[in-house]
Design an enzyme around this catalytic site. Structure first.
Site, PDB file in Angstrom:
ATOM      1  N   LEU A 127      -0.499   4.052  -4.825  1.00 49.10           N
ATOM      2  CA  LEU A 127       0.484   3.201  -4.146  1.00 49.10           C
ATOM      3  C   LEU A 127       0.292   1.746  -4.558  1.00 49.10           C
ATOM      4  CD1 LEU A 127       2.673   2.914  -1.897  1.00 49.10           C
ATOM      5  CD2 LEU A 127       0.792   2.590  -0.282  1.00 49.10           C
ATOM      6  N   ALA A 128      -0.976   1.335  -4.761  1.00 46.00           N
ATOM      7  CA  ALA A 128      -1.293  -0.044  -5.161  1.00 46.00           C
ATOM      8  C   ALA A 128      -2.615  -0.034  -5.927  1.00 46.00           C
ATOM      9  CB  ALA A 128      -1.412  -0.938  -3.929  1.00 46.00           C
ATOM     10  N   ALA A 130      -5.810  -2.668  -7.638  1.00 44.52           N
ATOM     11  CA  ALA A 130      -6.430  -3.991  -7.679  1.00 44.52           C
ATOM     12  C   ALA A 130      -7.719  -3.879  -8.483  1.00 44.52           C
ATOM     13  CB  ALA A 130      -6.713  -4.496  -6.268  1.00 44.52           C
ATOM     14  N   SER A 131      -8.411  -5.009  -8.642  1.00 43.65           N
ATOM     15  CA  SER A 131      -9.584  -5.026  -9.515  1.00 43.65           C
ATOM     16  C   SER A 131     -10.761  -4.261  -8.927  1.00 43.65           C
ATOM     17  CB  SER A 131     -10.003  -6.473  -9.794  1.00 43.65           C
ATOM     18  OG  SER A 131     -10.212  -7.166  -8.587  1.00 43.65           O
ATOM     19  N   GLN A 134      -8.108   1.134  -5.658  1.00 43.55           N
ATOM     20  CA  GLN A 134      -6.690   1.465  -5.611  1.00 43.55           C
ATOM     21  C   GLN A 134      -6.425   2.384  -4.430  1.00 43.55           C
ATOM     22  OE1 GLN A 134      -6.689   2.959  -9.695  1.00 43.55           O
ATOM     23  NE2 GLN A 134      -6.139   5.008  -8.954  1.00 43.55           N
ATOM     24  N   VAL A 135      -5.157   2.412  -3.990  1.00 43.04           N
ATOM     25  CA  VAL A 135      -4.776   3.131  -2.767  1.00 43.04           C
ATOM     26  C   VAL A 135      -3.862   4.304  -3.113  1.00 43.04           C
ATOM     27  CG1 VAL A 135      -3.649   2.946  -0.524  1.00 43.04           C
ATOM     28  CG2 VAL A 135      -4.987   1.021  -1.407  1.00 43.04           C
ATOM     29  N   LYS A 149      -8.141   4.364   0.260  1.00 41.86           N
ATOM     30  CA  LYS A 149      -8.548   3.337  -0.707  1.00 41.86           C
ATOM     31  C   LYS A 149      -9.810   3.833  -1.418  1.00 41.86           C
ATOM     32  CE  LYS A 149      -8.389  -1.111   0.301  1.00 41.86           C
ATOM     33  NZ  LYS A 149      -8.735  -2.491   0.768  1.00 41.86           N
ATOM     34  N   ASP A 284      -7.047 -13.598   4.749  1.00 39.91           N
ATOM     35  CA  ASP A 284      -6.125 -13.581   3.610  1.00 39.91           C
ATOM     36  C   ASP A 284      -4.768 -13.019   4.044  1.00 39.91           C
ATOM     37  OD1 ASP A 284      -5.267 -13.926   1.008  1.00 39.91           O
ATOM     38  OD2 ASP A 284      -6.106 -12.049   0.279  1.00 39.91           O
TER      39      ASP A 284
END
Length: 554
Positions: A127-128, A130-131, A134-135, A149, A284
């Protein structure tokens, strides 16, 4: 060449080459990290925006550790020039997804079961990404939809290698450069390392989310995803899945009939509830971490970065805002002093002038025209000019408010965050001076003072011994003398006033006792001494309490 022991030579060379490729050869040469600088790299004519662009490219190239370092540096406007900070804000950690067979291997190893027994479905497409991880969307055996995740393979050893190199570099730079020593670079890298290692432990993120969820148990318009601990480890985090609209997707919000003004107000109120009521907040809150659910419910995601404010820092933050609104430069300077961030090298005259210019700019301006984020940026710029290191908690708060203000400006341009924060600040000030809290604080101060008095004879003896040996040294900064003398004058005045009040009270007690023994009304020259004295003593006492409370100390 660098005269330190590098434990990971290959990675160190990769880091050096990345900075060389992006035009930092002259800078590396001056630091002693390379043998020579490039003639094309003129270190004397620095355009800060160009430096920021080159630095962003170098950090992006070096991967997760350096991307996170740059993102944190972008929030430290007290340490990083504004032009560079704005460029570092653009750092992105979107990367190529990890192949599904590796994701399967990680999940099955961590949860010690075949994937098919752990989940009834598991979407192979993330779904997403990142460094760090991931999800994926999945379903538990009972049918509940969840977001899983998964941490990227080998990310921790790679990050630990980078952090080890950064620690060695920080030690070398502190030993060889004044600026690194001034800014306590080793402490900063150590703090960054702790923060990043916490992000690598998904259990920390899960606990952060649950702690914030408890803050909103009685508030129905905020929803925090549930954590499924049976399906979570330090490398796997399984959370409740929900389908909402990103907070900055205005077209979809309008098409779905959401109330953008109500959403903006709820986001602001829920964030300041976290910051000033609870002192533990989402660090954030960018639009990708805030989703809107039916009935205008706000849902926060991703608690890898959180901010913490203890009672003192909350009070200092509220005091800064209120002193700024009231145009009280001296009050703002006193807050900075109480925070312990003014050093003996601070040019107090220049610093006071800059703070005075700042408060003059915002004094008596309509709250709708004031940007709290802009105030933070200017405060950090003043700190940068005067080499003042702002506590990291305040830096995270500043970044949070800047991010929040950008989102709110899209949802409801008329909503002033400055106006929204004032009631929280004033509420906090009232609570601080509530009789119950004043008594608790006074008791703590009394206990501390008793301990100081108990140790006073030993301390005086030690000072006398030092004086006899001729080893007593006085180091007085002339720029600080006026501030020191002013404070000393206030202290002596307060002590004198207290002594006079005590003496007057003893005299009045004596008159009252004498009158009681004689059985007569004490009237001197037909004047009611006891009644008048009681009124005067009461007024003096109330005045003393007022001045102490107004100063912010008990």
């Amino acid at each position: 060449m660098l005269k330190i022991r590098i434990r990971h030579t290959k990675r160190f060379q990769e880091i050096t080459n990345a900075f060389l490729r992006n035009g930092f050869s002259h800078f590396l040469f001056r630091l002693g990290l390379t043998d020579r600088g490039s003639s094309n790299d003129n270190g004397n004519e620095l355009n800060m925006q160009d430096v920021g662009v080159k630095l962003r490219h170098a950090l992006q190239e070096l991967g997760p550790t350096f991307i996170k370092l740059g993102q944190i540096a972008s929030s430290r406007r007290d340490l990083v020039p504004l032009e560079i900070a704005l460029e570092l804000e653009k750092l992105q950690d979107h990367v190529t997804p990890v192949p599904f067979d590796q994701i399967r291997e990680i999940v099955e190893f961590e949860l010690e079961e075949p994937l098919e027994r752990l989940f009834s479905t598991f979407d192979e497409k993330p779904l997403a990404t990142a460094s760090i991880g991931q999800v994926h969307i999945a379903h538990l055996p009972n049918g509940e939809e969840v977001a899983v995740k998964v941490q990227r393979p080998d990310i921790r050893p790679n990050v630990e290698t980078d952090l080890s190199i950064l620690s060695d570099l920080a030690r070398f730079l502190e030993e060889n450069t004044d600026w690194a020593k001034t800014y306590h670079l080793r402490d900063m890298i150590a703090e960054f390392s702790r923060s990043l290692l916490d992000e690598l432990d998904y259990r920390v993120e899960g606990r952060n989310g649950e702690r914030i969820a408890k803050q909103f148990e009685e508030i129905p318009f905020v929803h925090i995803p549930k954590i499924y601990w049976d399906s979570s480890t330090d490398k796997i985090l399984t959370m409740e899945m929900f389908h909402g609209v990103k907070a900055n997707d205005l077209k979809k919000l309008d098409a779905s009939g959401y109330d953008r003004k109500l959403i903006a107000r709820r986001i602001v109120d829920s964030m300041f509830h976290q910051i000033l009521d609870e002192g533990f907040f989402h660090g954030d809150p960018h639009p990708g971490n805030i989703y809107i659910l039916p009935d205008n419910v706000i849902s926060y995601l991703d608690f890898g970065m959180v901010g913490r404010l203890d009672n003192e820092l909350k009070y200092h933050f509220a005091s800064l805002i209120l002193n700024l609104r009231e145009g009280d430069t001296e009050g703002m300077i006193e807050v900075f002093s109480d925070m312990g961030i003014l050093s003996e090298d601070t040019d107090m005259r220049a610093f006071t002038r800059d703070v005075d210019d700042l408060q003059t700019k915002y004094y008596d301006v309509s709250l709708n025209e004031v940007s709290l984020g802009a105030i933070f940026v200017e405060l950090f710029q003043v700190a940068y000019r005067h080499h003042i290191i702002v506590p990291s908690e305040i830096s995270i708060l500043g970044k949070t408010i800047l991010t929040l203000e950008g989102l709110i400006a899209k949802l409801d341009p008329k909503l002033s965050i400055m106006e929204a924060v004032e009631p929280f600040g004033r509420k906090m000030m009232r609570e601080r001076y509530h009789p119950k809290n004043l008594l608790e604080n006074s008791w703590k101060d009394l206990v501390e003072n008793i301990e100081i008095l108990t140790n006073l004879p030993k301390d005086l003896k030690a000072i006398a011994t030092t004086i006899r040996k001729g080893k007593l040294q006085l180091d007085i900064n002339v720029q600080q003398v006026q501030v020191f003398l002013s404070r000393l004058d206030r202290i002596s005045n307060r002590l004198s006033f207290s002594i006079i009040l005590l003496s007057f009270s003893i005299l009045m007690v004596g008159l009252i006792i004498g009158s009681a023994i004689a059985g007569q009304r004490n009237v001197l020259w037909q004047f009611p001494i006891i009644e008048a004295g009681s009124i005067i003593a009461t007024l003096m006492f109330l005045f003393m309490i007022y001045t102490i409370i107004r100063s912010g100390r008990m």
